[in-house]
Design an enzyme around this catalytic site. Structure first.
Site, PDB file in Angstrom:
ATOM      1  N   SER A 112      47.706  49.137  42.773  1.00 43.94           N
ATOM      2  CA  SER A 112      47.064  48.881  44.061  1.00 43.94           C
ATOM      3  C   SER A 112      46.360  50.142  44.568  1.00 43.94           C
ATOM      4  CB  SER A 112      48.106  48.350  45.045  1.00 43.94           C
ATOM      5  OG  SER A 112      47.512  47.815  46.198  1.00 43.94           O
TER       6      SER A 112
ATOM      7  N   HIS B 100      50.473  40.079  43.820  1.00 42.30           N
ATOM      8  CA  HIS B 100      49.914  41.424  43.865  1.00 42.30           C
ATOM      9  C   HIS B 100      50.813  42.465  43.208  1.00 42.30           C
ATOM     10  CE1 HIS B 100      47.153  44.436  45.283  1.00 42.30           C
ATOM     11  NE2 HIS B 100      48.094  45.079  45.967  1.00 42.30           N
TER      12      HIS B 100
ATOM     13  N   ASP C  13      45.671  36.636  42.869  1.00 40.92           N
ATOM     14  CA  ASP C  13      46.208  37.720  43.689  1.00 40.92           C
ATOM     15  C   ASP C  13      45.536  37.606  45.048  1.00 40.92           C
ATOM     16  OD1 ASP C  13      46.753  40.098  44.995  1.00 40.92           O
ATOM     17  OD2 ASP C  13      46.434  41.369  43.240  1.00 40.92           O
TER      18      ASP C  13
END
Length: 310
Positions: free
Chosen positions: A95, A286, A257
Site C-alpha cells: 500500500s 487490500h 480491492d
C-alpha cells in the site's frame, strides 16, 4: 541498537547474504508479514520495521509536520538502510509503503535492486459510491445512494474508495472540501470508523481472522495519529514522480480491492520510468498477504526470485 532502529522497532532475521526489506501499509505493523517471513529466512537477511505512527511505535516520536508528506517516511527508510549498512536490497512495500519505497529509490536508486509493490496507488481518490456496496449506518445497513450527499461522503471514508473522478488518463481527485468532510467522520468516532473500515478493507466479516488481526493493529494506533497518517495518504499525489523511477518494479494487485482497483496497477505499469510488470491475483481485499497467504506467498516468492525479462 541506534535511535532510528529503536524508534522503528527494526528487526533483522534470517541467515542469508542478501537483504530484503518488508514495509507495511496503513493501519498495520510488521506483523502483517508473518506468513511470508518463514519462507525467506534461509536465503535472506529480512529487515522488518514499523512506520512511525503504527500502534507499536512510541507516539511521542511522531512528528506531525515531518509525516505530513511521504518524503518524511522515505527519509526514515533511507536512515534505516544506512544504519544497517545495507548497500542493496529487494524492497517489498504494501500500500502506501510501496510509494514510500518509490520516493526513496529516486533519491538512492543504488540501494534498491527491485521494488515489489502490493496494492499500491500513486493517488487515492473518490467521487461516488457504487450502489452494490453497503455500509453500516447508525447500526443498520442502508444503500449509500439513498443517503444525502454529506452522509454519503462519510460512508465513502468508512469504505475507503469506491469510485473515481475522471482526469484524462487517471481516475482521481477530491476537492479539499470533500476531503475535509471525510476526515470529520473519522475524527468524530474513530472506533466506529475502524469497525466499518476493517472488514471492508480486508474483504471479510468480523469473524475473519484476518479482519480481527487488522482491527487489532488499526485500533492500536492513536486516533489523532491515524487521522494524520490517512490524511497524508489521501492527499499525496505521486503521479508526477513516476517517470523518475529507475528501479525495476513488480506490481502485484488483487482482482478486487476497494482501495486500489486494477486500473491503477495498469496506470503504474504505463507511467513508471523503469521496467515494470503487473500480476493480478485471484485474491480480494487490500491486504491479501494477510487474508489470502496461500495465494499471495507463491506469487511474492516468484517476483522476489525472478527479475523482469529484458
Amino acid at each position: 541498537m541506534g535511535v532510528v532502529e529503536e524508534a522503528h522497532n527494526v528487526k533483522v532475521v534470517g541467515s542469508g547474504t542478501r537483504f530484503i526489506v518488508l514495509a507495511h501499509g496503513f493501519g498495520t505493523d510488521q506483523s502483517v508479514w508473518k506468513h511470508l517471513i518463514p519462507h525467506l529466512l534461509d536465503e535472506f537477511r529480512v529487515v522488518l520495521y514499523d512506520n512511525m505512527g503504527a500502534g507499536t511505535t512510541n507516539p511521542d516520536y511522531f512528528d506531525f509536520e515531518r509525516y505530513s508528506t511521504l518524503q518524511g517516511y522515505a527519509y526514515d527508510l533511507l536512515a534505516i538502510l544506512e544504519d544497517l549498512h545495507v548497500s542493496s536490497c529487494i524492497f517489498v512495500g504494501h500500500s502506501v509503503s510501496a510509494m514510500i519505497g518509490t520516493v526513496a529509490s529516486i533519491s538512492r536508486p543504488d540501494l534498491f535492486a527491485k521494488i515489489i509493490m502490493i496494492s499500491a496507488s500513486p493517488s487515492h481518490c473518490c467521487s461516488f459510491v457504487h450502489s452494490h456496496y453497503r455500509a453500516i449506518i447508525v447500526g443498520r445497513e442502508c444503500s449509500p445512494l439513498l443517503l444525502d450527499r454529506a452522509t454519503t461522503i462519510r460512508v465513502a471514508l468508512c469504505s475507503v474508495i469506491y469510485g473515481y473522478l475522471n482526469e484524462a488518463d487517471y481516475f482521481g481527485g477530491f476537492e479539499q472540501e470533500d476531503l475535509d468532510q471525510l476526515f470529520d467522520a473519522m475524527g468524530a468516532n474513530y472506533k466506529a470508523w475502524c469497525s466499518g473500515f476493517a472488514p471492508m478493507a480486508v474483504g471479510g466479516d468480523m469473524e475473519s481472522v484476518a479482519v480481527q488481526e487488522f482491527s487489532r493493529t488499526l485500533f492500536n494506533m492513536r486516533p489523532d495519529i491515524a487521522f494524520s497518517v490517512l490524511q497524508t495518504i489521501f492527499q499525496s499525489d505521486m503521479r508526477q514522480i513516476l517517470s523518475l523511477v529507475t528501479v525495476p518494479c513488480h506490481i502485484i494487485q488483487s482482482k478486487k480491492d476497494l482501495a486500489v482497483p486494477v486500473v491503477v496497477a495498469e496506470y503504474l505499469h504505463q507511467h513508471l520510468g523503469s521496467k515494470s510488470i503487473v500480476e493480478v491475483m485471484s485474491t480480494e481485499g487490500h491486504l491479501p498477504q494477510l487474508s489470502s497467504p496461500d495465494v499471495v506467498i507463491p506469487v511474492l516468492l516468484k517476483h522476489i526470485h525472478h527479475d523482469i525479462a529484458a
